[in-house]
Design an enzyme around this catalytic site. Structure first.
Site, PDB file in Angstrom:
ATOM      1  N   GLU A  90       0.817  -1.211   0.000  1.00  0.00           N
ATOM      2  CA  GLU A  90       0.000   0.000   0.000  1.00  0.00           C
ATOM      3  C   GLU A  90       0.842   1.248   0.000  1.00  0.00           C
ATOM      4  O   GLU A  90       1.906   1.291   0.610  1.00  0.00           O
ATOM      5  CB  GLU A  90      -0.823   0.032   1.287  1.00  0.00           C
ATOM      6  CG  GLU A  90      -1.747  -1.111   1.389  1.00  0.00           C
ATOM      7  CD  GLU A  90      -2.419  -1.128   2.744  1.00  0.00           C
ATOM      8  OE1 GLU A  90      -3.081  -2.113   3.035  1.00  0.00           O
ATOM      9  OE2 GLU A  90      -2.270  -0.152   3.506  1.00  0.00           O
ATOM     10  N   CYS A 331      -2.187   1.954   8.287  1.00  0.00           N
ATOM     11  CA  CYS A 331      -1.175   1.003   7.844  1.00  0.00           C
ATOM     12  C   CYS A 331      -1.694  -0.421   7.639  1.00  0.00           C
ATOM     13  O   CYS A 331      -2.214  -1.051   8.539  1.00  0.00           O
ATOM     14  CB  CYS A 331      -0.130   1.009   8.958  1.00  0.00           C
ATOM     15  SG  CYS A 331       1.375   0.234   8.553  1.00  0.00           S
TER      16      CYS A 331
END
Ligand code: SAH
Length: 341
Positions: A90, A331
């Site tokens: 990501e 996260c």
């Protein structure tokens, strides 16, 4: 295949030399990669075609491509970046006026299993190469269609668990003949790996250091960040102090506020005492809820109160919005959600 973005400027010069090319060719190539940011070999018109053929044969130019995007252009966007082996990581793109920030991943997954972080829940797959981190940066510029002026290593993974590749990526992005992003605009964030902090203090670099603290007492910090059992506060804090002294830089401590867990006035007081000897700044961020952790963000008035307790006692602190929780920007969340589907 090797990623061309894995090579430092000196390594690129060696490659060109080994192909029988003069030094200026590697400077031209560096320009194509990091000034013109070419995404295909064919556009590198001033390189002789036999050099291009050799490069095509040995190196790949495609270090990261978009797999999926959440969010839209005016707000926080989260990108699932696909790496050459198909692994996805990501990155988050944030816009705040002229400030354009990209948050990149340094590992696929994470070993450290912080209680509220989705990255660790999905386990660890592998370290990223320097070129794959640079690839995320270049991908973000492509998506913004603009230059990025801030880079944070706060995506998936622990930078000091992949130290050499992270430093190499940061140095390449910082190189003044290329992307030339200022060292002070590059932040490396750690969960508190003491040897990594020591090592970085000896690099003679101006990169920013962030330490994810989240609790001022060992028992609580060990529950939230199991790495604290290995590097408890009595080791971590003095090393942070040495870092600040040695480099003359201000360390940022990240503190994610979790209701009823680490947001009490008593803990604010302990935090002040703990950090008193260090030249530092505290970033307070409300928890971005994740499915795997049953904590919740603090009440609305708690954040400002906590900040006030710190600043009134002389500790620099700022309360940030946890932007992007609607798009699972914390996260590791997007990659984790992908796996669930
Ligand atoms: N491993 C590094 C960098 C990745 S995490 C580190 O620990 O610093 C980047 C930051 O996001 C860390 O401060 C981490 O604790 C925080 N974070 C992770 N999950 C979060 C969540 N759900 N809500 C708020 N902050 C979170």
């Amino acid at each position: 295949m090797n990623l061309i973005h894995n090579l430092s400027k000196a390594e690129l010069a060696e490659v060109c030399l080994s192909f029988g090319q003069p030094k200026y060719r590697s400077d031209q190539l560096w320009q194509w990669l990091y000034v013109k940011k070419a995404s295909d070999w064919e556009s590198m018109k001033n390189l002789p075609s036999d050099l291009r053929d050799k490069l095509i044969d040995k190196f790949s130019l495609q270090s990261a491509v978009t797999d999926k995007i959440d969010g839209n252009e005016d707000e926080t966007r989260k990108v699932l970046a696909k790496l050459p082996d198909g692994e996805c990581v990501e990155e988050v793109l944030l816009v705040d006026g002229d400030r354009k920030t990209v948050c990149v991943s340094c590992q696929a997954g994470c070993k450290f299993k912080c209680a509220f972080c989705a990255s660790g829940q999905a386990g660890f797959t592998r370290n990223l190469e320097a070129g794959e981190m640079i690839g995320q940066f270049l991908l973000a510029e492509e998506l913004f269609n603009d230059r990025i002026n801030n880079l944070v290593f706060m995506g998936m993974g622990e930078p000091f668990d992949n130290y050499d590749n992270v430093m190499k990526a940061a140095r390449i992005i910082n190189n003044e003949d290329g992307i030339n992003l200022g060292a002070r605009r590059i932040t490396i964030s750690t969960c508190g790996i003491v040897p990594g902090i020591k090592k970085m203090s000896e690099e003679g670099l101006q990169f920013e250091l962030s330490v994810s603290l989240h609790a001022p007492v060992d028992e609580l910090r060990s529950r939230l960040l199991p790495v604290n059992k290995q590097y408890p506060l009595r080791e971590l804090i003095p090393v942070c102090g040495d870092y600040a002294e040695k480099t003359g830089r201000i360390i940022t401590f990240e503190y994610t506020l979790i209701k009823g867990v680490n947001d009490s006035p008593a803990l604010a007081e302990k935090l002040v005492k703990l950090l008193r000897p260090i030249h530092c700044h505290v970033n307070l961020i409300p928890l971005s809820p994740v499915a795997e952790f049953d904590g919740v963000p603090p009440d609305k008035e708690t954040g400002p109160m906590f900040v006030e307790l710190l600043t009134d006692s002389g500790t620099n602190a700022t309360l940030r919005n946890s932007r992007g929780s609607a798009i699972k920007a914390a996260c590791g969340q997007l990659r984790y959600a992908e796996r669930e589907e």
